[in-house]
Design an enzyme around this catalytic site. Sequence first.
Site, mmCIF file in Angstrom:
data_model
loop_
_atom_site.group_PDB
_atom_site.id
_atom_site.type_symbol
_atom_site.label_atom_id
_atom_site.label_comp_id
_atom_site.label_asym_id
_atom_site.label_seq_id
_atom_site.Cartn_x
_atom_site.Cartn_y
_atom_site.Cartn_z
ATOM 1 N N ASN A 64 70.868 63.133 25.127
ATOM 2 C CA ASN A 64 72.340 63.457 24.995
ATOM 3 C C ASN A 64 72.857 64.430 24.269
ATOM 4 O O ASN A 64 72.026 64.963 23.587
ATOM 5 C CB ASN A 64 72.853 61.825 24.303
ATOM 6 N N GLU A 75 76.131 65.731 22.369
ATOM 7 C CA GLU A 75 77.432 65.502 21.994
ATOM 8 C C GLU A 75 78.242 66.704 21.602
ATOM 9 O O GLU A 75 77.942 67.648 21.827
ATOM 10 C CB GLU A 75 77.403 64.400 20.666
ATOM 11 N N CYS A 121 75.500 61.853 28.231
ATOM 12 C CA CYS A 121 74.339 60.973 28.181
ATOM 13 C C CYS A 121 73.193 61.541 28.665
ATOM 14 O O CYS A 121 72.979 62.444 29.519
ATOM 15 C CB CYS A 121 74.647 59.753 29.018
ATOM 16 N N GLU A 143 70.736 60.117 30.434
ATOM 17 C CA GLU A 143 70.417 59.821 31.834
ATOM 18 C C GLU A 143 71.100 61.139 32.905
ATOM 19 O O GLU A 143 70.565 61.526 33.733
ATOM 20 C CB GLU A 143 71.037 58.527 32.198
ATOM 21 N N CYS A 194 76.627 55.497 33.376
ATOM 22 C CA CYS A 194 75.100 55.857 33.611
ATOM 23 C C CYS A 194 74.492 55.107 34.896
ATOM 24 O O CYS A 194 73.779 55.377 35.658
ATOM 25 C CB CYS A 194 74.100 56.058 32.639
#
Length: 130
Positions: free
Chosen positions: A39, A41, A50, A52, A86
């Site tokens: 991830n 941010e 994310c 994924e 996701c």
Amino acid sequence: MDLTEHAAQVRNNAYAPYSNFKVGAAIRSASGAVFVGCNVENVAYPEGTCAEAGAIAAMVAAGETEIAEVAVIADSPTPVPPCGGCRQKLAEFGRGDVKVTLATTDGQRLTMEISALLPGAFGAEHMEKD
Ligand code: THU
């Protein structure tokens, strides 16, 4: 290396200064190659991405579009479930029977199939009438 170990390794690179919740994801594609993501941010919170999504982007950038297996790991009290967005992203590139291993850094594991993570998934067939 086990797919969860790949996810655990890339999790160390997660950029999560706002949630302090680091996530790692690893995908084994149809060719057998492994793609990882963490991830990332942002101070403008909705701009964060994310783990994924990062792994999927790496797979597609390498020219592959078929997920064979997924692992996701976080320092969570129970095996970390992928967020709703996701789940839809995984369903785009993985068949319903693709296994997703959800893991915690303290060793818990839960394996689910994409079809169980996203029952009733919206798919291309829902845009076809006749
Ligand atoms: N996060 C992921 O990377 N994957 C998930 O499946 C669940 C949530 C991230 C997004 C955000 O950076 C942090 O975890 C807290 O929500």
